[in-house]
Design an enzyme around this catalytic site. Structure first.
Site, PDB file in Angstrom:
ATOM      1  N   LYS A  83       0.804  -1.231   0.000  1.00 29.93           N
ATOM      2  CA  LYS A  83       0.000   0.000   0.000  1.00 29.93           C
ATOM      3  C   LYS A  83       0.839   1.284   0.000  1.00 29.93           C
ATOM      4  O   LYS A  83       0.474   2.258  -0.652  1.00 29.93           O
ATOM      5  CB  LYS A  83      -0.932   0.024   1.219  1.00 29.93           C
ATOM      6  N   ASN A 104      -4.856   2.029  -1.523  1.00 32.60           N
ATOM      7  CA  ASN A 104      -5.434   0.681  -1.522  1.00 32.60           C
ATOM      8  C   ASN A 104      -6.385   0.452  -2.691  1.00 32.60           C
ATOM      9  O   ASN A 104      -6.880  -0.647  -2.886  1.00 32.60           O
ATOM     10  CB  ASN A 104      -6.169   0.390  -0.197  1.00 32.60           C
ATOM     11  N   ASP A 119      -9.315   2.958   2.602  1.00 36.64           N
ATOM     12  CA  ASP A 119      -9.106   2.382   3.945  1.00 36.64           C
ATOM     13  C   ASP A 119      -9.518   3.378   5.029  1.00 36.64           C
ATOM     14  O   ASP A 119      -9.943   2.974   6.115  1.00 36.64           O
ATOM     15  CB  ASP A 119      -7.630   2.041   4.169  1.00 36.64           C
ATOM     16  N   ALA A 144       2.633  -0.004  11.644  1.00 37.75           N
ATOM     17  CA  ALA A 144       3.053   1.266  11.030  1.00 37.75           C
ATOM     18  C   ALA A 144       3.061   1.162   9.508  1.00 37.75           C
ATOM     19  O   ALA A 144       3.879   1.789   8.846  1.00 37.75           O
ATOM     20  CB  ALA A 144       4.439   1.649  11.547  1.00 37.75           C
ATOM     21  N   LYS A 173      10.042   2.555  10.383  1.00 38.02           N
ATOM     22  CA  LYS A 173       8.676   2.771   9.911  1.00 38.02           C
ATOM     23  C   LYS A 173       7.836   3.423  10.999  1.00 38.02           C
ATOM     24  O   LYS A 173       6.984   4.268  10.733  1.00 38.02           O
ATOM     25  CB  LYS A 173       8.038   1.444   9.469  1.00 38.02           C
ATOM     26  N   GLY A 261     -12.732  -7.358  11.632  1.00 35.59           N
ATOM     27  CA  GLY A 261     -12.035  -6.921  10.419  1.00 35.59           C
ATOM     28  C   GLY A 261     -12.933  -6.860   9.198  1.00 35.59           C
ATOM     29  O   GLY A 261     -12.728  -6.023   8.318  1.00 35.59           O
TER      30      GLY A 261
HETATM   31  P1  ATR Z   1      -0.509  -2.603   4.974  1.00 36.73           P
HETATM   32  O1  ATR Z   1      -0.109  -1.672   3.922  1.00 36.73           O
HETATM   33  O2  ATR Z   1      -1.609  -3.519   4.582  1.00 36.73           O
HETATM   34  O3  ATR Z   1      -0.726  -1.950   6.298  1.00 36.73           O
HETATM   35  P2  ATR Z   1       2.210  -3.170   5.454  1.00 36.73           P
HETATM   36  O4  ATR Z   1       2.540  -1.776   5.039  1.00 36.73           O
HETATM   37  O5  ATR Z   1       3.065  -4.273   4.923  1.00 36.73           O
HETATM   38  O6  ATR Z   1       0.743  -3.561   5.086  1.00 36.73           O
HETATM   39  O7  ATR Z   1       2.186  -3.208   7.032  1.00 36.73           O
HETATM   40  C1  ATR Z   1       2.091  -4.400   7.712  1.00 36.73           C
HETATM   41  C2  ATR Z   1       2.243  -4.130   9.194  1.00 36.73           C
HETATM   42  O8  ATR Z   1       2.225  -5.413   9.846  1.00 36.73           O
HETATM   43  C3  ATR Z   1       3.558  -3.473   9.575  1.00 36.73           C
HETATM   44  O9  ATR Z   1       3.353  -2.666  10.703  1.00 36.73           O
HETATM   45  C4  ATR Z   1       4.442  -4.680   9.927  1.00 36.73           C
HETATM   46  O10 ATR Z   1       5.465  -4.431  10.838  1.00 36.73           O
HETATM   47  P3  ATR Z   1       6.958  -4.015  10.298  1.00 36.73           P
HETATM   48  O11 ATR Z   1       6.827  -2.592   9.881  1.00 36.73           O
HETATM   49  O12 ATR Z   1       7.794  -4.196  11.498  1.00 36.73           O
HETATM   50  O13 ATR Z   1       7.261  -4.952   9.175  1.00 36.73           O
HETATM   51  C5  ATR Z   1       3.420  -5.545  10.636  1.00 36.73           C
HETATM   52  N1  ATR Z   1       3.837  -6.940  10.684  1.00 36.73           N
HETATM   53  C6  ATR Z   1       3.824  -7.832   9.676  1.00 36.73           C
HETATM   54  N2  ATR Z   1       4.260  -9.049  10.112  1.00 36.73           N
HETATM   55  C7  ATR Z   1       4.552  -8.894  11.431  1.00 36.73           C
HETATM   56  C8  ATR Z   1       5.016  -9.775  12.462  1.00 36.73           C
HETATM   57  N3  ATR Z   1       5.285 -11.056  12.222  1.00 36.73           N
HETATM   58  N4  ATR Z   1       5.181  -9.275  13.709  1.00 36.73           N
HETATM   59  C9  ATR Z   1       4.914  -7.973  13.981  1.00 36.73           C
HETATM   60  N5  ATR Z   1       4.463  -7.091  13.049  1.00 36.73           N
HETATM   61  C10 ATR Z   1       4.272  -7.541  11.802  1.00 36.73           C
END
Ligand code: ATR
Length: 298
Positions: A83, A104, A119, A144, A173, A261
């Site tokens: 996104k 999105n 979103d 984030a 981030k 969700g």
């Molecule tokens: P979207 O755009 O749908 O919000 P994204 O930008 O990839 O997707 O964000 C995913 C979020 O899930 C991020 O905050 C990510 O944390 P990081 O910035 O540390 O990557 C979080 N996330 C994904 N997998 C995770 C995990 N196993 N544990 C903790 N946070 C996770």
């Protein structure tokens, strides 16, 4: 880019003038219920449109967007993890997508890809159904990414929020979303991802808790436990599959109020549909298609 639902050739997807193809790109995307929801709406309105899902891996976004141009896709949704990066690959951004730094929904307007953010509405509509007064409120946001950014833009339009606490695994981030929130006039404070005691304390005093991470999608254990949520809290998990995530199970045991969700999924979907078609979304049809899969939650 691999097609996970339907096999399409590398030709223009809309050979018949009235037919249009839409899709969702992301990884993982196999679980997505957007095809079900949008195809139900298209069918109900007798539109010769279809919606499919494509898996696009993290380093394949640019090439995949080029392929979508080549096949003259009518529009598409963007999900985890693309996104934020998608903002670089559209030709134009709506005001809200610019504010959030996250896209999105994309509409193909005569070959120009315009990026939107639905979103923000998707997140805020279910929150506004439960909260009318944000005065003095402390809020906790987990994550984030793009959805976290959308939440900040939506919340920045509400008066009187005291503090938004934010926690994320990736600290860079986290700093960037804190900057965004601050620039939007919110009082945003980071929490150390490893400081479980602090997180638990903040969580207990937060009236609204929003999980915007993908944690839960694979049935992972949530960062928050039931003893860190109060019965006055409203707990919102943007993960919709499974419908009852570990976070929501904990919230239920803590007698907190839940926001599922699928409520965000539906609301952002209504808006995407309206952007693509210029028609009112058949909300009841889309909701029924989704809840037919889930059954009514209790
Ligand atoms: P979207 O755009 O749908 O919000 P994204 O930008 O990839 O997707 O964000 C995913 C979020 O899930 C991020 O905050 C990510 O944390 P990081 O910035 O540390 O990557 C979080 N996330 C994904 N997998 C995770 C995990 N196993 N544990 C903790 N946070 C996770």
């Amino acid at each position: 880019m691999s097609n996970v639902n339907v096999d399409v050739s590398n030709q223009q997807v809309a050979a018949d003038k009235s037919s249009k193809t839409f899709c969702i790109i992301g990884d993982p995307v196999e679980h997505s219920l957007s095809p079900l929801m949008h195809n139900a709406a298209f069918k109900y309105l007798n539109l010769n449109y279809s919606y499919i899902a494509f898996k696009v891996k993290v380093n394949e976004l640019k090439e995949s967007v080029e392929s979508l141009h080549d096949i003259n896709i009518a529009g598409f949704n963007v999900t985890i993890p693309h996104k934020v990066e998608m903002t670089y690959y559209v030709d134009r951004l709506s005001d809200e997508a610019t504010l959030a730094g996250s896209v999105n929904t994309v509409k193909n307007e005569d070959g120009i890809f315009v990026g939107y953010n639905t979103d923000i509405y998707g997140l805020m509509a279910p929150i506004e159904e439960r909260i009318s007064n944000f005065e003095g409120m402390e809020i906790l946001i987990l994550g984030a990414g793009g959805s976290s950014r959308a939440a900040l833009v939506g919340l920045s339009k509400k008066k009187g929020i005291k503090t938004i606490f934010m926690v994320n695994r990736d600290q860079q981030k986290l700093s960037k979303v804190i900057e965004l929130g601050t620039s939007l006039g919110l009082n945003c404070n980071p929490i150390d991802y490893l400081d479980q005691k602090k997180l638990s304390q903040i969580s207990s005093q937060s009236k609204l808790i929003i999980n915007t991470t993908s944690v839960g999608l694979k049935n992972e254990t949530s960062l928050l436990r039931d003893d860190s949520m109060g019965k006055e809290s409203i707990v919102f998990d943007i993960i919709y599959k499974p419908i009852m995530t570990d976070l929501l199970e904990c919230a239920k045991r803590a007698h907190a109020k839940l926001i599922f969700g699928y409520e965000m999924l539906l609301n952002q979907g209504y808006k995407s549909f309206e952007i693509w078609t210029g028609m009112n979304a058949p909300r009841k049809v889309m909701r029924k298609a989704l809840l037919g899969i889930f059954g009514e939650p209790n």
